[in-house]
Write an enzyme that holds these catalytic residues in place. Structure first.
Site, short mmCIF file in Angstrom:
data_model
loop_
_atom_site.label_atom_id
_atom_site.label_comp_id
_atom_site.label_asym_id
_atom_site.label_seq_id
_atom_site.Cartn_x
_atom_site.Cartn_y
_atom_site.Cartn_z
N GLN A 1 10.29 -59.37 37.04
CA GLN A 1 9.43 -58.25 37.41
C GLN A 1 7.97 -58.66 37.37
O GLN A 1 7.44 -59.00 36.31
CB GLN A 1 9.66 -57.07 36.46
CG GLN A 1 8.80 -55.85 36.74
CD GLN A 1 8.98 -54.79 35.66
OE1 GLN A 1 9.16 -55.12 34.49
NE2 GLN A 1 8.94 -53.53 36.03
N TYR B 1 4.77 -57.18 37.45
CA TYR B 1 3.92 -55.99 37.33
C TYR B 1 2.62 -56.32 36.59
O TYR B 1 1.54 -56.31 37.14
CB TYR B 1 4.66 -54.87 36.60
CG TYR B 1 5.51 -53.97 37.49
CD1 TYR B 1 6.00 -54.42 38.70
CD2 TYR B 1 5.81 -52.68 37.09
CE1 TYR B 1 6.79 -53.59 39.50
CE2 TYR B 1 6.60 -51.85 37.89
CZ TYR B 1 7.08 -52.31 39.09
OH TYR B 1 7.85 -51.48 39.87
N SER B 2 2.72 -56.61 35.28
CA SER B 2 1.54 -56.78 34.45
C SER B 2 0.71 -57.99 34.86
O SER B 2 1.23 -58.99 35.37
CB SER B 2 1.95 -56.94 32.98
OG SER B 2 2.57 -55.77 32.50
N GLU C 1 13.69 -48.15 34.40
CA GLU C 1 13.35 -49.05 33.31
C GLU C 1 13.27 -48.30 32.00
O GLU C 1 13.69 -48.78 30.96
CB GLU C 1 12.02 -49.75 33.60
CG GLU C 1 11.62 -50.74 32.51
CD GLU C 1 10.34 -51.47 32.80
OE1 GLU C 1 9.98 -52.36 32.01
OE2 GLU C 1 9.68 -51.17 33.81
N SER D 1 3.38 -48.63 27.57
CA SER D 1 3.24 -48.41 26.13
C SER D 1 3.57 -46.96 25.77
O SER D 1 3.46 -46.05 26.60
CB SER D 1 1.82 -48.75 25.68
OG SER D 1 0.92 -47.76 26.12
N ASN D 2 3.97 -46.76 24.52
CA ASN D 2 4.35 -45.42 24.10
C ASN D 2 3.18 -44.44 24.12
O ASN D 2 3.37 -43.24 24.25
CB ASN D 2 4.98 -45.48 22.70
CG ASN D 2 6.38 -46.06 22.74
OD1 ASN D 2 6.82 -46.57 23.78
ND2 ASN D 2 7.09 -45.99 21.63
N GLU D 3 1.96 -44.97 23.99
CA GLU D 3 0.80 -44.11 24.14
C GLU D 3 0.71 -43.56 25.57
O GLU D 3 0.40 -42.38 25.78
CB GLU D 3 -0.48 -44.87 23.79
CG GLU D 3 -0.65 -45.17 22.30
CD GLU D 3 0.23 -46.33 21.83
OE1 GLU D 3 0.33 -46.54 20.61
OE2 GLU D 3 0.81 -47.03 22.68
#
Length: 401
Positions: free
Chosen positions: A128, A130-131, A246, A386-388
């Site tokens: 993947q 992406y980042s 995902e 991220s969970n944030e």
């Protein structure tokens, strides 16, 4: 959604157990036992995928017309749970859980016909893209650019934290195709061959001494425009759809439930300072019970997501909720594992985690993976958004903030 367990599902569990007992080779089982993250050793896991594909069970969540099983939500939950109980290694998710469903939703008929069978069989291994070094959770700020040149795009830039790029022969990635206007409106979703000239893969060694992630560099890499998924400059729509799978396509609860049961068994062998069993210690027992109650709640939410996806619906913010709960529970369970094992968890033997290796564990075998699992779990609340960021999505979509 009916949560009762029908009689046919009990028979189905027996069928799954019989298949696993018959099919899981010692080499595949060793890889499963020594897996300390969501990614198992490639050689053994691809051998396992080929066995599942031959059975027709490689992609239970895909529509049946594309090679899925046609199982109910309950059957898929049973299958996920039995895989964990049998210590089968997890399949590499980028093709089966992300790219495949994305192509089913947005791909052309030609793309589906070409790629989906190869994803199922394991002929193609996907990563993947992406980042980027400056675009992680803020993915819309990505800078890797694809310039239009006739029937091709020419890509320059870099991607990072690209898991298993050094093993993959395919990548799905986001590139910028327009620099003006709203950032999300200038992104395009592409598929590429990792053997294309101009691609350099640089593995990154993690805390567990395993090179799972990589940085990938693109120097005038040409990609045919027929490999575009969706419309040019509308890749953000495709990317958000893929992220639903995902974040919500993974079952956290079955694995967490089995891990807690194993911790209870280990705790029964551990003694406290007072000479009693750690399992009988009220403080430890309270921590386990708190985790178990949250895992039960998570399992119901995961079934709601699977039910929505099976009906062709978008689970929306539920995917973000399970990503938050599942990853943070994973971190708590691995922390509890360290607490349960005490000094036995401090032994650090990365070479003993290599399948087929000659190095024997210095302590009990059940303690071998504890520290590596704990270290890998630190990242699970960051990757996949991220969970944030997930809390922000819930605040906006559910609370209207």
């Amino acid at each position: 959604m009916d949560l009762k367990v029908p009689e046919q599902e009990r028979h189905f569990r027996e069928e799954v157990r019989a298949f696993l007992n018959e099919s899981l080779t010692p080499e595949i089982l060793e890889a499963g036992r020594k897996t300390t993250s969501v990614f198992a050793p490639v050689k053994e896991v691809m051998a396992w995928q080929r066995l599942l594909h031959a059975k027709g069970w490689a992609a239970p969540h895909w529509p049946k017309e594309y090679g899925g099983t046609g199982w109910s939500v309950g059957q898929r939950a049973v299958f996920a749970e039995e895989l964990v109980r049998a210590e089968a290694p997890p399949l590499i998710p980028m093709g089966l859980q992300m790219c495949g469903p994305c192509l089913i939703g947005f791909g052309t008929e030609e793309q589906k016909a070409h790629y989906l069978p190869r994803i199922l069989s394991g002929e193609d291994i996907w990563c993947q893209g992406y980042s980027e070094p400056g675009a992680g959770s803020d993915l819309a700020s990505l800078k890797t650019f694809a310039e239009s040149d006739g029937d091709d795009y020419v890509i320059n830039g870099t991607k990072i934290w690209t898991t298993y790029a050094h093993h993959a022969n395919r990548m799905f990635l986001l590139v910028r195709t327009r620099r003006d206007g709203k950032p999300q409106a200038g992104i395009t979703f592409l598929l590429l061959d990792m053997n294309t000239p101009g691609i350099t893969v640089d593995p990154i060694v993690g805390l567990d001494e395993v090179p799972e992630q990589c940085q990938v560099f693109f120097d005038n890499v040409r990609v045919p425009k027929r490999n575009r998924v969706g419309e040019e400059n509308d890749g953000w729509t495709v990317a958000k759809y893929l992220l639903t799978f995902e974040r919500g396509g993974q079952d956290y609860a079955p694995a967490l439930g089995v891990q807690l049961q194993r911790l209870k068994q280990i705790a029964a062998r551990q003694t406290t300072a007072g000479g009693g069993s750690l399992r009988e210690d009220p403080v430890w027992a309270h921590k386990v019970a708190a985790c178990e109650s949250e895992v039960l709640a998570l399992s119901f939410t995961e079934k709601r997501i699977k039910s929505a996806l099976s009906a062709g619906k978008d689970p929306g913010a539920l995917s973000s909720m399970t990503k938050i709960l599942g990853t943070e529970l994973q971190q708590r369970v691995t922390e509890l594992g360290i607490e349960t094992l005490g000094s036995q968890a401090l032994v650090w033997q990365p070479q003993a985690l290599v399948p087929g290796g000659d190095e024997a564990p210095l302590g009990p075998e059940y303690a071998l993976t504890a520290m590596a699992s704990y270290l890998n779990a630190r990242a699970c609340s960051i990757y996949g958004g991220s969970n944030e960021v997930q809390r922000g999505i819930i605040a906006k979509a559910v609370l209207g903030l």
